[in-house]
Enzyme design. Structure first.
Site, PDB file in Angstrom:
ATOM      1  N   LYS A 106       0.854  -1.195   0.000  1.00 19.42           N
ATOM      2  CA  LYS A 106       0.000   0.000   0.000  1.00 19.42           C
ATOM      3  C   LYS A 106       0.876   1.225   0.000  1.00 19.42           C
ATOM      4  CE  LYS A 106      -4.519   0.888   0.336  1.00 19.42           C
ATOM      5  NZ  LYS A 106      -5.586  -0.026  -0.073  1.00 19.42           N
TER       6      LYS A 106
HETATM    7  N1  GLU Z   1      -7.201   0.177  -3.130  1.00 22.11           N
HETATM    8  C1  GLU Z   1      -7.985  -0.957  -3.448  1.00 22.11           C
HETATM    9  C2  GLU Z   1      -8.093  -1.874  -2.235  1.00 22.11           C
HETATM   10  O1  GLU Z   1      -7.970  -1.447  -1.107  1.00 22.11           O
HETATM   11  C3  GLU Z   1      -7.545  -1.661  -4.724  1.00 22.11           C
HETATM   12  C4  GLU Z   1      -6.141  -2.199  -4.725  1.00 22.11           C
HETATM   13  C5  GLU Z   1      -5.695  -2.719  -6.093  1.00 22.11           C
HETATM   14  O2  GLU Z   1      -6.474  -2.756  -7.022  1.00 22.11           O
HETATM   15  O3  GLU Z   1      -4.515  -3.071  -6.177  1.00 22.11           O
HETATM   16  O4  GLU Z   1      -8.376  -3.033  -2.361  1.00 22.11           O
END
Ligand code: GLU
Length: 416
Positions: A106
């Site tokens: 993240k």
């Molecule tokens: N930010 C989104 C989540 O928390 C998508 C992450 C992604 O597609 O890599 O799942």
């Protein structure tokens, strides 16, 4: 007892519950409960008035045993390293629950993007990407959108990475515009995934979506599209809210009108035919399905007793705290946990990455059908696990996910 609301601490409490059930070896447990890699960067950015502002940004890779790190980039004033660490861990468990070949990562930048111009956002994004460049890449770590980032942000990520390496790399980031190697269906994927798991929850709990009353807290990408998709299945959306407040109409809200109203005025508040409610109240409404679709820690030990929904579908990451989980479980509320409920986003991100690597693109129907297969299979695997271990859906999802990552780690062995 005062509840600890640090998301990283919460993510470890959730992990430990599963590790106990799986009787994980203490050494392996230590490996899996900490992030593999954390990067903290300063992001000097030229603002429109000519001044220079230095933002702080993070990229955390929790685990990459099953494949490259994967997860979004969040822009928010309350971003912190601990929040990004939690979100990275949740991504690792999320990709394992739906069994796609990714780890978890993240990113986040502390900023108030709503008060920044497009030019400022572009310059900040490009400098952030350039700072984290050594650890990202199509086979290392693949960012995506999260709160207050979108397809345009991802296009800047792709361009900055590509200009630096000297060729166009589509697979370095997902959630891109469809004109730039994005996938059909990605924008709706988080919400569509929520819909599929809500349909399955409705089957096992004998509460079909048709005619069900639904409250949606948060009206960004996940919340607004979930409201639309649930309404298309003849559920009745009785309340929605955004960061400024909420609106309610027991006879049902016209979601298309609410979306247009927010586009024009910046908020859902004031939509004709609705009355205003506070953000806290929307969570406590009497309804069949509650969809928290905004930030962490909105259902805590303080308000869990007041929740009247029968089913909670967590479109947001981390909306329910562990103490709230215990209270909800005693009350018989069926919680479809974030790492399952909102995994549709990363699942279609996986499809996008596969399409980018193959330079071969699919129709929207194909994307949605494959998403449905994965979400429904994951729901039933978690449900079966919850029955086998006699635990909540959250603990079951963690047992499944942590078990998969532990297996991958064990079979690879410890380097060197
Ligand atoms: N930010 C989104 C989540 O928390 C998508 C992450 C992604 O597609 O890599 O799942």
């Amino acid at each position: 007892m005062k509840e600890n609301l640090n998301p990283y601490v919460i993510s470890q409490v959730q992990f430990d519950q599963a590790a106990d059930h799986l009787k994980l070896d203490p050494g392996l447990r230590e490996v899996l409960r900490r992030p593999k890699r954390q990067m903290v960067v300063s992001i000097p950015t030229k603002m429109d008035d000519g001044s220079i502002k230095v933002f702080e940004g993070y990229r955390v890779q929790h685990n990459i045993a099953r494949g490259p790190a994967k997860g979004g980039i969040r822009y928010h004033p309350n971003v912190s390293l601990d929040e990004v660490k939690a979100l990275a861990a949740w991504m690792a468990w999320k990709t394992a629950v739906v069994n796609i070949p990714f780890g978890g990562g993240k990113g986040g930048v502390i900023c108030d993007s709503r008060r920044m111009s497009l030019g400022e956002l572009e310059r900040m994004t490009r400098r952030f990407v350039s700072e984290i460049l050594p650890i990202i890449g199509p086979d290392r770590d693949i960012p995506a959108p999260d709160m207050y980032t979108d397809a345009q942000t991802m296009a800047w990520v792709m361009d900055t990475y590509s200009m630096t390496v000297g060729y166009s790399s589509l697979g370095v980031v997902t959630g891109k515009p469809v004109s730039l190697g994005g996938s059909e269906g990605r924008n709706e994927a988080t919400a569509r995934g929520c819909l599929f798991v809500a349909q399955e929850a409705g089957k096992v709990k004998r509460r079909p979506l048709k005619g069900a009353t639904v409250a949606v807290q948060g009206f960004g990408n996940a919340g607004s599209i979930a409201a639309r998709l649930f309404a298309e299945q003849k559920a009745k959306i009785i309340a929605v809210s955004d960061s400024r407040g909420g609106i309610v109409n027991p006879r049902g809200i016209d979601v298309a009108k609410a979306i247009r109203h927010k586009e024009k005025s910046g908020s859902v508040i004031g939509l004709a035919g609705t009355s205003r409610i506070r953000n806290q109240e929307i969570l406590e409404l009497k309804c069949d399905i509650l969809i928290p679709a905004a930030l962490e820690n909105v259902i805590t030990a303080d308000n869990a007793n007041n929740i009247k929904a029968k089913i909670i579908v967590e479109a947001a990451n981390g909306p329910v705290t562990p103490m709230a989980d215990d209270i909800l479980s005693r009350k018989g509320v069926f919680v479809v946990p974030d790492i399952l409920a909102n995994a549709g986003g990363v699942t279609v991100s996986y499809f996008e990455w596969v399409q980018d690597l193959q330079n071969f693109f699919w129709e929207e129907n194909e994307v949605n059908n494959k998403l449905e297969t994965i979400m429904k299979r994951a729901f039933h695997e978690v449900y079966e696990t919850s029955r086998k271990y006699r635990v909540t859906m959250r603990v079951a999802a963690y047992i499944l996910a942590v078990g998969r990552v532990a297996d991958a780690t064990l079979v690879r062995g410890l380097f060197p």
